[in-house]
Motif scaffolding. Sequence first.
Motif, mmCIF file in Angstrom:
data_model
loop_
_atom_site.group_PDB
_atom_site.id
_atom_site.type_symbol
_atom_site.label_atom_id
_atom_site.label_comp_id
_atom_site.label_asym_id
_atom_site.label_seq_id
_atom_site.Cartn_x
_atom_site.Cartn_y
_atom_site.Cartn_z
ATOM 1 N N PHE A 1 0.846 -1.190 0.000
ATOM 2 C CA PHE A 1 0.000 0.000 0.000
ATOM 3 C C PHE A 1 0.883 1.243 0.000
ATOM 4 C CE2 PHE A 1 -3.216 2.761 2.373
ATOM 5 C CZ PHE A 1 -4.000 2.956 1.243
ATOM 6 N N ASP A 2 0.678 2.109 -0.994
ATOM 7 C CA ASP A 2 1.530 3.280 -1.141
ATOM 8 C C ASP A 2 0.683 4.498 -1.484
ATOM 9 O OD1 ASP A 2 3.829 4.780 -1.194
ATOM 10 O OD2 ASP A 2 4.864 3.517 -2.648
ATOM 11 N N SER A 3 1.332 5.643 -1.602
ATOM 12 C CA SER A 3 0.630 6.891 -1.891
ATOM 13 C C SER A 3 -0.199 6.773 -3.167
ATOM 14 C CB SER A 3 1.633 8.033 -2.033
ATOM 15 O OG SER A 3 2.271 8.298 -0.797
ATOM 16 N N ASN A 4 -1.313 7.504 -3.175
ATOM 17 C CA ASN A 4 -2.231 7.564 -4.318
ATOM 18 C C ASN A 4 -2.862 6.211 -4.635
ATOM 19 O OD1 ASN A 4 -1.638 10.375 -4.809
ATOM 20 N ND2 ASN A 4 0.312 9.694 -5.669
ATOM 21 N N MET A 5 -3.042 5.395 -3.591
ATOM 22 C CA MET A 5 -3.699 4.104 -3.760
ATOM 23 C C MET A 5 -4.916 4.034 -2.851
ATOM 24 S SD MET A 5 -0.424 1.488 -3.967
ATOM 25 C CE MET A 5 -1.433 0.074 -4.430
ATOM 26 N N SER A 6 -5.801 3.084 -3.156
ATOM 27 C CA SER A 6 -6.985 2.860 -2.334
ATOM 28 C C SER A 6 -7.020 1.392 -1.899
ATOM 29 C CB SER A 6 -8.266 3.216 -3.094
ATOM 30 O OG SER A 6 -8.325 2.531 -4.329
ATOM 31 N N GLY B 1 -19.113 0.411 15.591
ATOM 32 C CA GLY B 1 -17.942 0.308 16.453
ATOM 33 C C GLY B 1 -16.938 -0.702 15.947
ATOM 34 N N LEU B 2 -17.418 -1.887 15.559
ATOM 35 C CA LEU B 2 -16.552 -2.958 15.064
ATOM 36 C C LEU B 2 -15.803 -2.512 13.818
ATOM 37 C CD1 LEU B 2 -15.557 -5.896 14.638
ATOM 38 C CD2 LEU B 2 -17.736 -6.350 13.510
ATOM 39 N N ALA B 3 -16.527 -2.051 12.818
ATOM 40 C CA ALA B 3 -15.902 -1.701 11.551
ATOM 41 C C ALA B 3 -15.027 -0.470 11.673
ATOM 42 C CB ALA B 3 -16.979 -1.483 10.486
ATOM 43 N N SER B 4 -15.502 0.545 12.401
ATOM 44 C CA SER B 4 -14.756 1.799 12.471
ATOM 45 C C SER B 4 -13.439 1.622 13.210
ATOM 46 C CB SER B 4 -15.590 2.892 13.138
ATOM 47 O OG SER B 4 -15.903 2.552 14.470
ATOM 48 N N GLU B 5 -13.407 0.771 14.230
ATOM 49 C CA GLU B 5 -12.165 0.533 14.962
ATOM 50 C C GLU B 5 -11.101 -0.050 14.035
ATOM 51 O OE1 GLU B 5 -10.498 -1.929 18.862
ATOM 52 O OE2 GLU B 5 -12.639 -1.968 18.353
ATOM 53 N N ILE B 6 -11.501 -1.022 13.213
ATOM 54 C CA ILE B 6 -10.568 -1.627 12.261
ATOM 55 C C ILE B 6 -10.110 -0.599 11.236
ATOM 56 C CG2 ILE B 6 -10.338 -3.359 10.437
ATOM 57 C CD1 ILE B 6 -12.347 -5.084 12.041
ATOM 58 N N LEU B 7 -11.055 0.126 10.661
ATOM 59 C CA LEU B 7 -10.718 1.108 9.624
ATOM 60 C C LEU B 7 -9.827 2.212 10.162
ATOM 61 C CD1 LEU B 7 -14.206 1.415 7.915
ATOM 62 C CD2 LEU B 7 -12.167 0.425 6.885
ATOM 63 N N THR C 1 3.708 1.737 10.731
ATOM 64 C CA THR C 1 3.313 3.137 10.598
ATOM 65 C C THR C 1 4.121 3.771 9.471
ATOM 66 O OG1 THR C 1 2.832 3.275 12.958
ATOM 67 C CG2 THR C 1 3.126 5.349 11.788
ATOM 68 N N ARG C 2 3.407 4.326 8.489
ATOM 69 C CA ARG C 2 4.100 4.927 7.342
ATOM 70 C C ARG C 2 3.238 6.034 6.765
ATOM 71 N NH1 ARG C 2 4.457 3.558 1.964
ATOM 72 N NH2 ARG C 2 3.271 1.645 2.245
ATOM 73 N N ASP C 3 3.835 7.190 6.557
ATOM 74 C CA ASP C 3 3.097 8.308 5.988
ATOM 75 C C ASP C 3 2.894 8.101 4.495
ATOM 76 O OD1 ASP C 3 2.772 9.730 8.322
ATOM 77 O OD2 ASP C 3 4.686 10.775 8.126
ATOM 78 N N THR C 4 1.657 8.265 4.051
ATOM 79 C CA THR C 4 1.346 8.255 2.622
ATOM 80 C C THR C 4 0.510 9.497 2.325
ATOM 81 O OG1 THR C 4 -0.726 7.021 2.909
ATOM 82 C CG2 THR C 4 1.288 5.726 2.602
ATOM 83 N N HIS C 5 0.309 9.774 1.053
ATOM 84 C CA HIS C 5 -0.572 10.879 0.684
ATOM 85 C C HIS C 5 -1.504 10.419 -0.434
ATOM 86 C CE1 HIS C 5 2.874 11.370 -2.129
ATOM 87 N NE2 HIS C 5 1.923 11.678 -2.988
ATOM 88 N N PHE D 1 -1.443 4.678 8.051
ATOM 89 C CA PHE D 1 -0.966 5.176 6.761
ATOM 90 C C PHE D 1 -1.331 6.636 6.489
ATOM 91 C CE2 PHE D 1 -1.682 0.536 6.145
ATOM 92 C CZ PHE D 1 -0.348 0.182 6.014
ATOM 93 N N GLY D 2 -1.967 7.292 7.463
ATOM 94 C CA GLY D 2 -2.394 8.664 7.225
ATOM 95 C C GLY D 2 -3.399 8.764 6.093
ATOM 96 N N ALA D 3 -4.281 7.773 6.000
ATOM 97 C CA ALA D 3 -5.215 7.673 4.877
ATOM 98 C C ALA D 3 -6.598 8.191 5.245
ATOM 99 C CB ALA D 3 -5.326 6.215 4.417
ATOM 100 N N ASP D 4 -7.337 8.634 4.239
ATOM 101 C CA ASP D 4 -8.738 8.984 4.404
ATOM 102 C C ASP D 4 -9.539 7.702 4.577
ATOM 103 O OD1 ASP D 4 -11.096 10.615 4.314
ATOM 104 O OD2 ASP D 4 -11.419 9.903 2.264
ATOM 105 N N VAL D 5 -10.500 7.715 5.493
ATOM 106 C CA VAL D 5 -11.294 6.522 5.801
ATOM 107 C C VAL D 5 -12.729 6.721 5.336
ATOM 108 C CG1 VAL D 5 -12.259 5.120 7.674
ATOM 109 C CG2 VAL D 5 -9.854 5.815 7.743
ATOM 110 N N GLN D 6 -13.246 5.750 4.603
ATOM 111 C CA GLN D 6 -14.617 5.777 4.108
ATOM 112 C C GLN D 6 -15.381 4.582 4.656
ATOM 113 O OE1 GLN D 6 -16.085 8.083 2.157
ATOM 114 N NE2 GLN D 6 -14.251 9.346 1.957
ATOM 115 N N GLN D 7 -16.345 4.845 5.525
ATOM 116 C CA GLN D 7 -17.157 3.761 6.061
ATOM 117 C C GLN D 7 -18.309 3.431 5.113
ATOM 118 O OE1 GLN D 7 -18.266 5.013 10.032
ATOM 119 N NE2 GLN D 7 -16.359 4.230 10.881
ATOM 120 N N PHE D 8 -18.921 2.278 5.347
ATOM 121 C CA PHE D 8 -20.041 1.809 4.524
ATOM 122 C C PHE D 8 -21.189 1.502 5.481
ATOM 123 C CE2 PHE D 8 -21.311 -1.471 1.066
ATOM 124 C CZ PHE D 8 -22.134 -0.533 0.476
ATOM 125 N N PRO D 9 -21.971 2.506 5.895
ATOM 126 C CA PRO D 9 -22.952 2.348 6.973
ATOM 127 C C PRO D 9 -24.252 1.685 6.525
ATOM 128 C CG PRO D 9 -22.973 4.598 6.193
ATOM 129 C CD PRO D 9 -21.912 3.892 5.390
#
Length: 328
Positions: free
Chosen positions: A118-123, A164-170, A141-145, A177-185
């Motif tokens: 998993f690296d920068s500009n990836m999902s 709670g279960l899903a958000s803790e993992i995400l 722990t690794r900084d990505t953008h 990775f300093g990544a944006d997190v998108q949940q699926f509620p």
Amino acid sequence: MAGPIDAPEAPRSAESRLQQALTAARLYYVQGLTMESIARELRVSRSSVSRLIQHARDVGLVEIRVHAPHEHGASLEHEIRSRFHVTAHVVPAGAGVSEVDRLERVAMTAGRLVGEFFDSNMSLGVAWGSTIAAVSRHLPTRDTHGTTVVQLNGAGNTLTSGVGLASEILERFGTAFGADVQQFPVPAFFDDPRTKEAMWRERSTRRVLRIQDRLDIALFGLGSPLAAVPSRVYVGGYLERADYQSLREDRAVGDVSTVFFRADGTSEDIALNARGTGPAINRLRRIPRRICVVSGLPKLPAVRGALAAGVATDLVIDEALAQALVAD
């Protein structure tokens, strides 16, 4: 008067500590200096050098690899690749290892692999569950953008919202990775397939589905009703007695992201899949890298079915399960 090695150390910024950890790691691993020599050169204590080197490993500056091409694990990896066309990562775990410790060892290996892939500009798409919860505790722990971590399947049921279960993992992935997190509620399973069809037309749901369709990596475990470390979908109130009966009638042997499959890899006409919220297997197969993490002999039928379905490009598996997989 105390020398510089014994003197108190001034507080360092995170950037300064990272640079000093990199220097210490290079001196130790590349140049072969002792910790005592490094301490003198950096004018810090020997214990500080030890902490710097550990920090370098924790944040991913250092990767330790053991290459043993003639050992049994390597031959298992080669045989699995030849027979099932996946890249196998076999994790040593002797017969005396408990199932919980076996899972932790597999999860540690999977966490390291995610850090490599998993690296920068990836999902990255992440399926919730006991196995991936364990992986989330072993991420470097690794900084990505420009990176995104998205939930692959809903987690709600009649007992809990699943947030709670899903958000803790995400959040662990996002923090690592300093990544944006998108949940699926959404629920793990809808009561009525027509409700799912209507929900899938909603703009908020379609937004998450579009992110899933552009994933670079998917990370998931395999659900099994036989596992010693129970799969959450089978013990967390997600299925009712009628659902189990339906799965038996449809000859399901396991699931990936709450999508069920048979021993031969087929899944299209399994009734419960019309109500599930995970990506259909043909949709999952479009993701370039798909990391399947699995441990424990009871999951053998699920592994065989998943490989028959072609869901994985990479398989992280404990040694005993790998041996059973190639035994036939």
